[in-house]
Design a protein around this motif. Structure first.
Motif, PDB file in Angstrom:
ATOM      1  N   LYS A 179       0.831  -1.203   0.000  1.00 47.14           N
ATOM      2  CA  LYS A 179       0.000   0.000   0.000  1.00 47.14           C
ATOM      3  C   LYS A 179       0.867   1.255   0.000  1.00 47.14           C
ATOM      4  O   LYS A 179       0.550   2.253  -0.656  1.00 47.14           O
ATOM      5  CB  LYS A 179      -0.938  -0.003   1.204  1.00 47.14           C
ATOM      6  N   ASN A 182       2.244   1.704  -3.475  1.00 45.17           N
ATOM      7  CA  ASN A 182       1.234   2.271  -4.376  1.00 45.17           C
ATOM      8  C   ASN A 182       1.118   3.782  -4.187  1.00 45.17           C
ATOM      9  O   ASN A 182       0.992   4.538  -5.158  1.00 45.17           O
ATOM     10  CB  ASN A 182      -0.117   1.611  -4.130  1.00 45.17           C
ATOM     11  N   ARG A 183       1.157   4.234  -2.942  1.00 48.74           N
ATOM     12  CA  ARG A 183       1.113   5.672  -2.666  1.00 48.74           C
ATOM     13  C   ARG A 183       2.331   6.369  -3.254  1.00 48.74           C
ATOM     14  O   ARG A 183       2.218   7.432  -3.889  1.00 48.74           O
ATOM     15  CB  ARG A 183       1.050   5.922  -1.157  1.00 48.74           C
TER      16      ARG A 183
END
Length: 217
Positions: A179, A182-183
């Protein structure tokens, strides 16, 4: 020679790459769906310190991590010998040098993270333009000027310069946080859309001439 009281003009172009073609071939980034882990792209020379990266892959935390190497250079043969003697097996793939962006994209779009263990330069911009978060060392003054595009914990990570264990830990921690990757991928694309591209370089170049002309009036 300028007079003592004249205003000094300082300009920076923010060296970049042509991102239009890259955007055409770039795939949507999702760290959990990408089958390969690390990408190195650039000339294979002593400056890039690939032996340090190979050493980091022997650490237990990186026992299953894969690496794709895109590039050629004076140290390519030595690297091939090192790989043949290592126990890294099929985890490391040496693709050789290439300039066809479509072929490069096929490899980059499989990878989660860009790693450059030595003094990084334009390779960093190339990887960020594909939306890859980056891992580079923490001695900023020994990098090339393009290090200005790297922001720790924004579009990439830092490890202790010359320390294979630190590099292994940084890689393992990054890959364990899809995650976060992805950021950071979104931030990487923002970096190269706002600057560090040839369109912005052209704008800055024209502004330089305008400012110089205005200063002489």
């Amino acid at each position: 020679m300028r007079r003592r009281n004249d205003r000094q003009l300082v300009f920076a172009l923010n060296n970049g790459v042509e991102t239009t073609g890259i955007a055409e071939f770039r795939a949507l980034y999702d760290a959990e769906r990408r089958p390969r882990d690390l990408l190195f792209i650039g000339r294979i020379t002593k400056k890039c310190e690939l032996n340090l990266l190979l050493e980091s892959l022997t650490h237990s935390k990186c026992a299953a991590v894969t690496l794709d190497i895109v590039g050629a250079g004076e140290d390519k043969d030595a690297l091939q010998c090192r790989l043949a003697e290592s126990q890294l097996g099929d985890r490391v793939v040496l693709h050789g040098g290439m300039t066809d962006e479509a072929r490069i994209a096929e490899i980059v779009n499989q990878c989660k993270l860009f790693v450059y263990p030595g003094s990084v330069g334009l390779s960093l911009i190339h990887a960020l333009a594909y939306g890859l978060p980056s891992v580079v060392h923490d001695d900023r003054k020994t990098h090339m000027p393009e290090i200005a595009a790297h922001e720790e914990r924004v579009n990439g990570f830092l490890f202790r310069k010359g320390n294979a264990e630190s590099l292994a830990n940084t890689i393992a921690n990054a890959l364990a946080s899809p995650k976060e990757l992805n950021r950071m991928s979104g931030a990487a694309l923002k970096t190269t859309s706002e600057s560090f591209n040839t369109a912005d370089m052209a704008r800055r170049f024209l502004k330089m001439f305008r400012d110089i002309a205005a200063s002489r009036r």
